[in-house]
Design a protein around this motif. Sequence first.
Motif, PDB file in Angstrom:
ATOM      1  N   TYR A  57       0.841  -1.190   0.000  1.00 11.14           N
ATOM      2  CA  TYR A  57       0.000   0.000   0.000  1.00 11.14           C
ATOM      3  C   TYR A  57       0.879   1.243   0.000  1.00 11.14           C
ATOM      4  N   PRO A  58       0.342   2.359  -0.513  1.00  7.02           N
ATOM      5  CA  PRO A  58       1.158   3.581  -0.569  1.00  7.02           C
ATOM      6  C   PRO A  58       1.391   4.202   0.805  1.00  7.02           C
ATOM      7  N   THR A  59       0.454   3.991   1.734  1.00  8.11           N
ATOM      8  CA  THR A  59       0.585   4.562   3.072  1.00  8.11           C
ATOM      9  C   THR A  59       0.121   3.544   4.108  1.00  8.11           C
ATOM     10  N   ARG A  60       0.564   3.738   5.337  1.00  2.27           N
ATOM     11  CA  ARG A  60       0.122   2.857   6.412  1.00  2.27           C
ATOM     12  C   ARG A  60      -1.380   3.015   6.682  1.00  2.27           C
ATOM     13  N   GLY A  78      11.169  -0.042   2.913  1.00  3.47           N
ATOM     14  CA  GLY A  78      10.624   1.150   2.295  1.00  3.47           C
ATOM     15  C   GLY A  78       9.214   1.003   1.769  1.00  3.47           C
ATOM     16  N   LYS A  79       8.511  -0.067   2.149  1.00  2.63           N
ATOM     17  CA  LYS A  79       7.149  -0.295   1.696  1.00  2.63           C
ATOM     18  C   LYS A  79       6.241  -0.579   2.890  1.00  2.63           C
ATOM     19  N   VAL A  80       4.936  -0.380   2.665  1.00  2.00           N
ATOM     20  CA  VAL A  80       3.921  -0.757   3.645  1.00  2.00           C
ATOM     21  C   VAL A  80       3.275  -2.045   3.170  1.00  2.00           C
ATOM     22  N   TRP A  81       3.213  -3.024   4.068  1.00  2.00           N
ATOM     23  CA  TRP A  81       2.709  -4.355   3.733  1.00  2.00           C
ATOM     24  C   TRP A  81       1.478  -4.673   4.570  1.00  2.00           C
ATOM     25  N   LEU A  82       0.493  -5.297   3.937  1.00  2.00           N
ATOM     26  CA  LEU A  82      -0.633  -5.881   4.651  1.00  2.00           C
ATOM     27  C   LEU A  82      -0.526  -7.392   4.501  1.00  2.00           C
ATOM     28  N   TYR A  83      -0.369  -8.094   5.633  1.00  2.00           N
ATOM     29  CA  TYR A  83      -0.328  -9.549   5.661  1.00  2.00           C
ATOM     30  C   TYR A  83      -1.654 -10.060   6.210  1.00  2.00           C
ATOM     31  N   THR A  84      -2.211 -11.075   5.578  1.00  2.00           N
ATOM     32  CA  THR A  84      -3.478 -11.635   6.033  1.00  2.00           C
ATOM     33  C   THR A  84      -3.464 -13.150   5.874  1.00  2.00           C
ATOM     34  N   THR A  93     -10.013  -4.655  -0.548  1.00  2.00           N
ATOM     35  CA  THR A  93     -10.711  -3.757  -1.471  1.00  2.00           C
ATOM     36  C   THR A  93      -9.758  -3.058  -2.433  1.00  2.00           C
ATOM     37  N   ASP A  94      -8.488  -2.913  -2.029  1.00  2.00           N
ATOM     38  CA  ASP A  94      -7.505  -2.282  -2.902  1.00  2.00           C
ATOM     39  C   ASP A  94      -6.123  -2.788  -2.498  1.00  2.00           C
ATOM     40  N   GLY A  95      -5.090  -2.119  -2.973  1.00  2.00           N
ATOM     41  CA  GLY A  95      -3.735  -2.566  -2.688  1.00  2.00           C
ATOM     42  C   GLY A  95      -3.151  -3.350  -3.844  1.00  2.00           C
ATOM     43  N   GLN A  96      -1.824  -3.463  -3.853  1.00  2.00           N
ATOM     44  CA  GLN A  96      -1.111  -4.187  -4.904  1.00  2.00           C
ATOM     45  C   GLN A  96      -0.669  -5.543  -4.378  1.00  2.00           C
TER      46      GLN A  96
END
Length: 209
Positions: A57-60, A78-84, A93-96
Motif C-alpha cells: 500500500y502507498p501509506t500505512r 521502504g514499503k507498507v505491507w498488509l499480511y493476512t 478492497t484495494d492494494g497491490q
Amino acid sequence: MIVCATCLTTFAQEPPVPGMCNVPVSQRAGDIGCYLTATETLGALPEDARFWHVYNYPTRSAAEAAKGPRGTVVEAFGKVWLYTIAASTWKPTDGQRAAVVGPLPIAKGTNYTARYMEAVFPANMATSVHVHSGAEAWYVVSGAQCLETPDGFTVLRAGQSGLVPAGPPMRLSSVGTDTRRSVFLVLHDTAQPWMTDTGDWKPKGLCPQ
C-alpha cells in the motif's frame, strides 16, 4: 560451532548476525540481520484459512483501512505491507498484490501464532540448522535464497514465494552475488517454540554458491 536456537551463522562460522529474528525491527542496529516485524495470536484457524496474502500500500493508513480479520500491517524495505491469513479467495478492497502463498498446513484444534519477520543476508550467509513448529513461508524482495532439507533444495528468486511445512530440519542461505532481502512468516503452534536448533541432520551443501 554450536549456536543458540535463534542464532544465525555464516558458512564461515562467523558470529551471529544482528537481530537473531527476535529483536524488534524498530531496534535494528544496522542493515544486515533478521528482525521481528510483528506477532499476532490467531487462535484456532478456520479450515480454509490456509493462505498468506501479501499486499503493498502507498501509506500505512491505507493499509490499516483495508485490514480485516487476521490482518497485520508492517513496514519493511521502504514499503507498507498488509499480511493476512485467509482463504485462497480472500481479496482486500484495494492494494497491490505481491504474493499469495499456500496452502499452509494447519491442524484442527491447534492455536496458532503468526510471526512475521524480515531478513537481509549478503551472499553466502546462512541460518543454523533448525526446525519449526509450524509452516514457514517467504516472499523474496531481492536477491535469491536456497532452502536445503533432507528432501533436497529449492531456490527462490526476487518476486517469488514458497513455503516449507513444519517438521523437517532445514537451512536457509543466500545464493548468488546480490544481497537477499525477504519478508517471511512462521505460522506456528502457540504452545511450542517457533524455532529450535537441531543437530540431528547435517546439510549436504546442495545449494549453489
